[in-house]
Design a protein around this motif. Structure first.
Motif, mmCIF file in Angstrom:
data_model
loop_
_atom_site.group_PDB
_atom_site.id
_atom_site.type_symbol
_atom_site.label_atom_id
_atom_site.label_comp_id
_atom_site.label_asym_id
_atom_site.label_seq_id
_atom_site.Cartn_x
_atom_site.Cartn_y
_atom_site.Cartn_z
ATOM 1 N N THR A 190 26.723 46.821 53.076
ATOM 2 C CA THR A 190 27.990 47.521 52.353
ATOM 3 C C THR A 190 28.985 46.401 51.886
ATOM 4 O OG1 THR A 190 27.993 49.031 54.349
ATOM 5 C CG2 THR A 190 29.988 48.932 53.128
ATOM 6 N N GLN A 200 15.473 48.402 54.754
ATOM 7 C CA GLN A 200 15.242 49.489 55.678
ATOM 8 C C GLN A 200 13.831 49.269 56.069
ATOM 9 O OE1 GLN A 200 17.015 51.908 56.293
ATOM 10 N NE2 GLN A 200 15.353 53.191 57.546
ATOM 11 N N GLU A 227 20.657 46.107 62.974
ATOM 12 C CA GLU A 227 21.020 47.107 61.915
ATOM 13 C C GLU A 227 22.184 47.293 61.590
ATOM 14 O OE1 GLU A 227 19.369 50.690 63.835
ATOM 15 O OE2 GLU A 227 17.032 50.171 63.401
ATOM 16 N N GLN A 232 23.672 47.048 57.998
ATOM 17 C CA GLN A 232 24.302 47.593 56.962
ATOM 18 C C GLN A 232 25.565 47.107 56.484
ATOM 19 O OE1 GLN A 232 24.685 51.366 59.751
ATOM 20 N NE2 GLN A 232 22.520 51.633 59.556
#
Length: 433
Positions: free
Chosen positions: A132, A44, A124, A128
């Motif tokens: 995941t 992040q 991003e 992600q």
């Protein structure tokens, strides 16, 4: 088995698969969540830093272009103010060209900003997706480890239960054997539940009377004319009416005494008096007194040093003492008959009495030998009891040590094992990776 080096003492020790699985469980469960949280925070922060950097870069470039164009505009405006009217058209044309260039430059910057935004969004999305996938992979690995740990814990519990059942069975067997030996030593074949000692002896004799002593007399002594009497008198005769052996019995039970605990010696004098008054050859005290006295628990005890032809026995030796004395008397019965014949013929009986005395001495030696062997058997029983008790204590100590070892294994953690030990720390880092 797995070998682990202690970070404190630098000594190697081994732990089994269940202990190793417990350590892995602590690593996976304890540090996994923290590591995953740190990785998400780092991703992040990287995403926000990239966005902020792209925004600052685009803003600086736009500011520089605007400043450059403002300078050019100001310069052109100064030239227009100083120049002539005919030059205004050229200035206007130049100004329009510059403005178009500026507009084109701004359009290009907007496109660049859109491209940067698209790249950032793609990055991003890629991050992600990677996070995941990593989370899913780690969760699958964690589920597999949990399943393996559950299976290992189940196997450990089954193994511990099996080991515990085995030790409990062994302890129970040792306890049963000790109790059997103690009961054999204290009472052997005597069953006196709900019976008195006299009833027990009478029942035991009557049980074998028809087969072993068909011509014998065994009844209570009811003649108290001399002021005292024994409990039972045993007499055995041959078919011609010649007496083989006679025994005066006295039975003493611990339950018969109430306030004061008496000893066997308290009854020997009265028993010898009853034997002589009733014309019995032997006297036997059947006693349950002094149950802790090893002398009387060892077997048949003769007290000839106090009173002639007297024995003290436990109830389990009631039938054996009768058989022993009767068999010995049967061998001397022939000598008795010969003695009667010699006396009837007025023959010198000196040699006969000498032979009879020799027989008595030989019988005494045989009895002493049998008594010593019986004592040796009792000593072996005592040794067996002591050995089984030591085995029981050793098994209990083993169970305590296993429980302490299990507690120590449960207390082992990765932090304790890898403290001041970079080699082990690196190995566990490789395992986590």
């Amino acid at each position: 088995m797995n070998e682990i080096i202690c970070p404190h003492c630098n000594k190697a020790f081994k732990i089994d698969e269940s202990g190793y699985a417990e350590i892995v469980k602590q690593v996976r469960d304890g540090e996994f969540n923290q590591q995953l949280h740190e990785r998400l925070e780092l991703a992040q922060k990287e995403k926000m830093a990239a966005l902020e950097l792209a925004r600052e870069k685009a803003g600086k470039e736009m500011q520089q272009v605007a400043l450059a164009k403002d300078g050019e505009i100001q310069q052109l405006r100064a030239q227009l103010a100083a120049g002539e009217t005919e030059q205004k058209l050229a200035v206007n044309q130049a100004l329009g060209a510059k403005e178009r260039e500026l507009q084109e430059s701004l359009s290009k910057k907007d496109v660049l900003i859109q491209e940067l935004k698209a790249q950032i969004e793609a990055k991003e999305l890629s991050q992600q997706l990677a996070v995941t996938q990593a989370v899913n992979s780690i969760e699958r690995e964690r589920d597999e480890l949990k399943s393996g740990l559950k299976q290992a814990e189940l196997e450990k519990e089954l193994s511990e239960k099996s080991l515990k059942d085995k030790y409990e069975t062994q302890l129970k067997d040792r306890d049963d054997a000790i109790e059997r030996l103690r009961d054999m030593k204290a009472r052997l074949s005597t069953k006196m539940v709900g019976e008195t000692l006299e009833q027990h002896c009478e029942v035991e004799f009557n049980r074998i009377r028809a087969t072993a002593f068909p011509m014998a007399y065994f009844e209570k002594d009811n003649d108290a004319s001399s002021g005292s009497k024994g409990d039972y008198i045993f007499r055995d005769n041959d078919g011609e009416g010649t007496e083989i052996v006679s025994i005066m019995f006295e039975m003493k039970n611990e339950n018969d005494t109430t306030a004061t605990k008496k000893k066997n010696e308290d009854f020997l004098k009265e028993l010898d008096k009853d034997r002589r008054e009733k014309g019995c050859e032997y006297a036997v005290l059947v006693s349950l007194l002094e149950q802790d006295n090893e002398l009387y628990n060892s077997g048949i005890v003769d007290v000839f040093h106090r009173y002639p032809k007297m024995y003290v026995i436990r109830p389990q030796f009631f039938i054996p003492i009768i058989t022993l004395l009767r068999n010995a008397a049967m061998k001397s019965l022939e000598f008795k008959r010969e003695l009667a014949l010699v006396k009837a013929q007025n023959i010198d009986v000196t040699n006969f009495e000498s032979d009879l005395e020799n027989f008595k001495n030989a019988f005494g030696k045989n009895y002493d030998l049998a008594s010593r062997k019986f004592q040796a058997a009792i000593d072996e029983i005592d040794k067996s009891i002591t050995h089984l008790q030591k085995t029981k204590d050793a098994l209990l100590s083993t169970d305590r040590n296993l429980r302490l070892a299990n507690n120590k294994a449960q207390d082992v953690t990765i932090k304790k094992l890898t403290r001041k030990n970079p080699t082990m720390a690196a190995k566990f880092e490789e395992l986590k990776a």
